[in-house]
Design a protein around this motif. Structure first.
Motif, PDB file in Angstrom:
ATOM      1  N   HIS A 574       0.832  -1.204   0.000  1.00  0.00           N
ATOM      2  CA  HIS A 574       0.000   0.000   0.000  1.00  0.00           C
ATOM      3  C   HIS A 574       0.867   1.255   0.000  1.00  0.00           C
ATOM      4  CE1 HIS A 574      -3.232  -2.712   1.820  1.00  0.00           C
ATOM      5  NE2 HIS A 574      -3.775  -2.244   0.725  1.00  0.00           N
ATOM      6  N   ALA A 575       1.983   1.201   0.742  1.00  0.00           N
ATOM      7  CA  ALA A 575       2.874   2.360   0.821  1.00  0.00           C
ATOM      8  C   ALA A 575       3.419   2.715  -0.558  1.00  0.00           C
ATOM      9  CB  ALA A 575       4.009   2.090   1.799  1.00  0.00           C
ATOM     10  N   ALA A 576       3.867   1.706  -1.299  1.00  0.00           N
ATOM     11  CA  ALA A 576       4.405   1.953  -2.635  1.00  0.00           C
ATOM     12  C   ALA A 576       3.332   2.523  -3.556  1.00  0.00           C
ATOM     13  CB  ALA A 576       4.964   0.656  -3.212  1.00  0.00           C
ATOM     14  N   VAL A 593       8.746   7.249   0.337  1.00  0.00           N
ATOM     15  CA  VAL A 593       8.348   6.099   1.142  1.00  0.00           C
ATOM     16  C   VAL A 593       8.900   6.230   2.561  1.00  0.00           C
ATOM     17  CG1 VAL A 593       8.500   3.597   1.379  1.00  0.00           C
ATOM     18  CG2 VAL A 593       8.196   4.599  -0.877  1.00  0.00           C
ATOM     19  N   ARG A 594      10.133   6.713   2.678  1.00  0.00           N
ATOM     20  CA  ARG A 594      10.717   6.888   4.013  1.00  0.00           C
ATOM     21  C   ARG A 594       9.911   7.893   4.831  1.00  0.00           C
ATOM     22  NH1 ARG A 594      15.455   7.280   2.576  1.00  0.00           N
ATOM     23  NH2 ARG A 594      16.335   5.311   3.282  1.00  0.00           N
ATOM     24  N   ASP A 595       9.423   8.957   4.185  1.00  0.00           N
ATOM     25  CA  ASP A 595       8.572   9.920   4.887  1.00  0.00           C
ATOM     26  C   ASP A 595       7.340   9.235   5.451  1.00  0.00           C
ATOM     27  OD1 ASP A 595      10.172  12.144   4.403  1.00  0.00           O
ATOM     28  OD2 ASP A 595       9.245  12.548   2.465  1.00  0.00           O
ATOM     29  N   LEU A 596       6.754   8.335   4.669  1.00  0.00           N
ATOM     30  CA  LEU A 596       5.533   7.662   5.109  1.00  0.00           C
ATOM     31  C   LEU A 596       5.790   6.795   6.334  1.00  0.00           C
ATOM     32  CD1 LEU A 596       2.573   7.017   4.660  1.00  0.00           C
ATOM     33  CD2 LEU A 596       3.247   5.273   3.002  1.00  0.00           C
ATOM     34  N   THR A 601       0.814   9.919   9.543  1.00  0.00           N
ATOM     35  CA  THR A 601      -0.533  10.463   9.487  1.00  0.00           C
ATOM     36  C   THR A 601      -0.649  11.492   8.372  1.00  0.00           C
ATOM     37  OG1 THR A 601      -0.075  12.279  11.025  1.00  0.00           O
ATOM     38  CG2 THR A 601      -0.728  10.159  11.980  1.00  0.00           C
ATOM     39  N   VAL A 602      -1.888  11.797   8.001  1.00  0.00           N
ATOM     40  CA  VAL A 602      -2.130  12.817   6.982  1.00  0.00           C
ATOM     41  C   VAL A 602      -1.545  14.150   7.429  1.00  0.00           C
ATOM     42  CG1 VAL A 602      -3.924  14.158   5.820  1.00  0.00           C
ATOM     43  CG2 VAL A 602      -4.183  11.678   6.075  1.00  0.00           C
TER      44      VAL A 602
END
Length: 757
Positions: A574-576, A593-596, A601-602
Motif C-alpha cells: 500500500h505504501a508503494a 516512502v521513508r517519509d511515510l 498520518t495525513v
C-alpha cells in the motif's frame, strides 16, 4: 500415480565429495576462495560505512566462537540467537553453533517479549548469543543471565587474535543431527519449533549449487528475517558457491520503488523476494532498469501471472514452493512470460503426491492435498509428539509423508498447480499465518467472547481482517479496537496483527457447528473505534493526501490523525502505491516512502509536503514572470569577460613578474628543485581564497537557497548561473575526500551532518 525424484548421490567426483553437514559447504568455500567477500553490509539505516567480510575472516571468527561454545554444548542441543542482520555477528553465530555441534534457532529482534520467552523456553537454549539490548530483554523474560552473551563485546575482545583455534568435529555430529529449529505460528497462539536435520538442508544446498550455478563474484541479496527459513536458503545460495551475501536491511526493503535503485547500485545478481515485494517496486520495465539482475527466485506466496509476465522478461524467474517442515523448498520450476503459473516438479531427494481425504492418490487433473516425502522432511515439531504424528503420518505404501494442507492438482506432465489452502493456515505477504493462532489470542483479550479471522481480498491486495463477538451482547460498542491491537502486538509479530476489525453479534457456522469462514463479511471503510473523533482535512495538501489514502486503501473516511499502518491497515505494498499516487500531484510529489514510515498520518505528511510551500509561492511571484534571453546573454557575457580579464591579469603577473624575479633571485636549478613545494604552497594559499570568494559571490547574488520555481533566462536563473561558474575556481579534486570538502560545502550552505564522509 506418483512423481519420484531419487537422491543423486555419489554419481560423480563432485557429488562423492558433497558435504554432509551444512557448515561444511562454507568451509569448502573458505578453502577455495579465502579472500573473496562472503558478506557485504552496505551503509544505511544509521550505518555510515560499508562492512565487507571475507570468507577467511568469517571462518576465523566462527571457529573462535565455536571454541567458546564447546563448554556449553554437549550432545544435541540448541543455541539461541537474537541479533539484527546489519553486521557479520549473526552469520558468525550461526556458523559457530553448527561447528560446535549444536543446532541454532534465530529470534527476530522485532518479536514481542512474550514470543521471545516462548521460544527460549521451548528450545531449552543452552546459550543465547545476542547484543546488549537483546541480553536485557532475555533476562527480563526470565532467561539465565550467565548464559546470555553479548556477541559484539566478545568479538571486540578476540579481534586481536590472528589465528583461530582448531575446531574438531564433535563425535556426536552426524548427517541426521539437528541443524536448526524454525519457529512458526501455531494454532494455540504459541510458536511451534520445526526441527531440520543436517542431511535435509545439505540436500537442498547441494541441489541449489547444481540448479543455479552461482559463482564467485555473484552478489545475492539477503532480505528475509533470520527467524524464517527463507533466509537460510538465501544465505547458503551464496556461501556454498563462493558468492557474496549482500544484506538488505528492513528500511531498504520498505523503500518500494526506491529499492530498484538500491538493487542496481549494489549490482545484485540474484534476489529471492515474495511476489508482493515485486509489486511494491512499481517497476514497469525491470529488464531495462535492472540489467544485472539475472535470477529471481520467488516463493512464500502465490505468484500472480501479471507479476510473472513483467519480471520474467530478460532474466530467469524461478517459482519455488515448500513449507518449513520440508526444508524451505521442495518443488520448483522456471516460469516464462505468458506461461501458466505452476509450482513445478519436486527437487532432488523429494517425492510428491496428490491425495484425497483418505490419503489415497487421485488421478491427474483432480484436486487433492499435496503430500511430500523424502530426505527433506523435518524430524518433527519440538516437544509436540502428537502434532508431529498428525502432520507427519506414516503411509502404509508411501512411507513417512508430510501433509502440506495445500490444495493442488497435477498435470499430465507431472507439474503441480496450487489452488490455495485447505485448512485455516494462510500465506500473507510471504509469511505463513495460522488464523487460529490469532483467534486464540483475540479470545484471551478482555471483553472478547469469540473471534474469527480471514484474509480479505481488496483488489490486488490481501488484508488480514478480524471479527470479534463481545462478552456483553448488550454493549457491542464497549470494545476498543485500539486496545485489541495493542494487546496482540504484545504477543504476536507485526504481520499477524489484523489490519481491520469488526464486531459481530455471532460468528457464522456450518450445520455441524464449525466456523464458516466463507460467510464472514468483508470489512469496508474505516474500522475506527466507535466514538473516536475524526478530524477532516483542513487544507489543500491534507485533502490531497487524504484522497490518495482513500483511493489506495479503499476506505470511505480517514482522519488526519489516523496512523497509516496501525490504524488504517497499510503495508509496504500500500505504501508503494500511495507514493505513486502522491507523485502525480505537484503539492505532494516530494513525499517519499521513508517519509511515510516516519510521518504516518495525513497531518504529519502534509507538514513534510508543505515545508517551504508558502515560501515557494511567495518567491515564485517575486521572480520575473518571463525571462529575457537577450538581457540574460548580455549579463552572462559580461560575467565571462570579467572572469577572463581577472584571470588573464593574474596569469600575466604570475608568468611575467613573479616567476622571472624568483628565477633571478634563486636561480633556475633552485626553482626546479623547489617547484613542487612552491606549487603546493601556492595551492594552500589559493584554495581558501577561492572558497571564501565563492562564498561571498553566492551570498551577494543568492543569499540562502530556497525552493522556488524560476523561469529560464530570468533574474534567478542568471544569478544562479554566475554562482555555479564561480564555484569552478575551487580545486574540488584537490580537497575531495578530505575534511576541507565538507567544510567548504557547509560554508556554501549545504546541510552536512557531523562525521559524514
Amino acid at each position: 500415480m506418483s512423481v519420484l525424484v531419487q537422491p543423486i548421490l555419489n554419481d560423480d567426483a563432485d557429488s562423492a565429495d558433497e558435504p554432509a553437514l551444512l557448515h561444511q559447504f562454507f568451509e569448502r568455500s573458505a578453502r577455495k576462495w579465502p579472500d573473496r567477500p562472503a558478506l557485504d553490509v552496505p551503509p544505511g539505516n544509521g550505518r555510515p560505512a560499508r562492512r565487507v567480510v571475507s570468507y577467511e575472516e568469517l571462518e576465523r571468527q566462527s571457529n573462535t566462537f565455536a571454541s567458546l561454545l564447546t563448554s556449553f554444548v554437549e550432545n544435541e542441543c540448541v543455541v539461541a540467537i537474537l541479533l539484527p542482520r546489519f553486521n557479520e555477528h549473526l552469520l558468525v553465530s550461526q556458523l559457530a553453533a553448527l561447528k560446535s555441534g549444536a543446532a541454532y534457532t534465530c529470534i527476530d529482534p522485532a518479536f514481542p517479549d512474550e514470543q521471545v520467552r516462548d521460544i527460549l523456553d521451548d528450545s531449552a537454549a543452552v546459550v543465547l548469543l545476542t547484543d546488549e539490548e537483546g541480553r536485557s530483554r532475555a533476562i527480563n523474560c526470565g532467561y539465565d543471565f550467565e548464559k546470555a552473551f553479548d556477541v559484539a563485546k566478545i568479538a571486540s575482545q578476540i579481534a586481536a587474535q590472528t589465528n583461530a583455534p582448531d575446531t574438531a568435529q564433535p563425535e556426536w555430529l552426524a548427517p541426521n543431527s539437528l541443524a536448526y529449529v524454525i519457529y512458526t505460528s501455531g494454532t494455540t497462539g504459541r510458536p511451534k519449533g520445526v526441527m531440520i536435520e543436517h542431511r535435509s538442508i545439505a540436500n537442498l544446498v547441494a541441489s541449489n549449487i547444481t540448479e543455479f550455478n552461482l559463482k564467485p563474484g555473484d552478489r545475492v541479496a539477503q532480505s528475509s528475517s533470520s527467524a524464517y527459513d527463507s533466509s537460510i536458503e538465501e544465505t547458503w545460495l551464496a556461501l556454498a558457491a563462493g558468492a557474496t551475501v549482500v544484506i538488505v536491511d528492513d528500511e531498504t526493503v520498505r523503500l518500494g520503488p526506491d529499492l530498484v535503485d538500491w538493487l542496481r547500485r549494489e549490482r545484485i545478481a540474484m534476489l529471492c523476494p515474495p511476489p508482493t515485494l515485486l509489486r511494491t517496486l512499481g517497476c514497469e520495465k525491470p529488464e531495462i532498469a535492472l540489467p544485472e539482475l539475472a535470477l529471481l527466485y520467488v516463493g512464500g506466496e502465490a505468484l500472480p501471472s501479471d507479476v510473472a509476465d513483467r519480471w520474467a522478461r530478460g532474466r530467469r524467474l524461478v517459482n519455488g514452493y515448500g513449507p518449513t517442515e520440508c526444508t524451505v523448498t521442495s518443488v520448483r520450476t522456471t516460469i516464462a512470460p505468458g506461461e501458466p503459473i505452476t509450482i513445478g516438479w519436486p527437487i532432488r531427494g523429494f517425492q510428491a503426491w496428490v491425495l484425497n481425504e483418505s490419503l489415497e492418490e487421485v488421478a491427474d487433473g483432480e484436486k487433492g492435498e499435496l503430500c511430500l516425502g523424502g530426505i527433506g522432511l523435518a524430524r518433527g515439531y519440538r516437544n509436540r509428539p502428537e502434532l508431529t504424528e498428525l502432520k507427519f503420518p506414516v503411509h502404509p505404501r508411501l512411507g513417512r509423508i508430510y501433509r502440506t494442507g495445500d490444495l493442488v492438482h497435477r498435470a499430465s506432465d507431472g507439474a503441480f498447480f496450487c489452488h490455495g489452502r485447505i485448512d485455516s493456515q494462510v500465506k500473507l505477504r510471504g509469511y505463513r499465518v495460522e488464523l487460529e493462532a490469532i483467534e486464540a489470542r483475540l479470545a484471551e483479550c478482555e471483553g472478547v467472547r469469540e473471534a474469527a479471522c480471514k484474509i480479505q481480498q481488496d483488489g490486488a491486495q490481501q488484508t488480514l481482517a478480524a471479527f470479534v463477538v463481545p462478552e456483553d451482547d448488550q454493549n457491542t460498542r464497549a470494545l476498543s479496537y485500539d486496545n485489541l491491537k495493542a494487546s496482540l502486538r504484545r504477543v504476536l509479530p507485526p504481520y499477524m496483527v489484523p489490519a481491520r476489525f469488526a464486531t459481530l453479534a455471532e460468528l457464522p457456522t456450518t450445520i455441524g457447528g464449525k466456523l464458516d469462514r466463507e460467510r464472514l463479511p468483508s470489512i469496508e471503510g474505516s474500522w475506527r473505534d466507535n466514538g473516536q473523533q475524526s478530524v477532516s482535512p483542513r487544507n489543500q495538501v491534507e485533502s490531497s493526501i487524504e484522497a490518495a489514502l482513500r483511493e489506495v486503501l479503499r476506505i470511505d473516511k480517514i482522519s488526519v490523525h489516523d496512523d497509516f499502518f496501525n490504524d488504517l491497515g497499510g503495508d509496504s505494498l500500500h505504501a508503494a502505491e500511495l507514493i505513486s499516487v502522491l507523485r502525480d500531484d505537484r503539492s505532494t510529489a516530494s513525499i517519499t516512502v521513508r517519509d511515510l514510515y516516519e510521518a504516518r498520518t495525513v497531518e504529519a505528511l502534509a507538514l513534510r509536503a508543505g515545508a517551504g510551500e508558502s515560501d515557494i509561492e511567495d518567491q515564485s511571484q517575486a521572480v520575473l514572470q518571463r525571462g529575457n534571453p537577450i538581457v540574460a546573454t548580455i549579463l552572462q557575457t559580461a560575467w565571462l569577460l570579467a572572469g577572463l580579464v581577472v584571470g588573464s591579469a593574474a596569469s600575466y603577473v604570475a608568468g611575467f613578474e613573479v616567476l622571472p624575479r624568483l628565477v633571478n633571485s634563486l636561480g633556475l636549478i633552485s626553482i626546479i628543485v623547489l617547484g613542487p613545494f612552491v606549487v603546493f604552497a601556492a595551492l594552500a594559499v589559493y584554495t581558501p581564497i577561492a572558497i571564501l570568494f565563492s562564498v561571498l559571490v553566492k551570498r551577494v547574488l543568492i543569499g540562502r537557497y530556497q525552493p522556488l520555481r524560476a523561469p529560464v533566462w530570468g533574474s534567478f536563473y542568471v544569478r544562479n548561473w554566475m554562482v555555479q561558474r564561480t564555484l569552478r575556481i575551487i580545486p574540488w579534486r584537490l580537497i575531495e575526500g578530505t575534511v576541507f570538502q565538507a567544510a567548504a560545502l557547509r560554508m556554501l550552505g549545504a546541510r552536512i551532518g557531523k562525521r559524514v564522509h
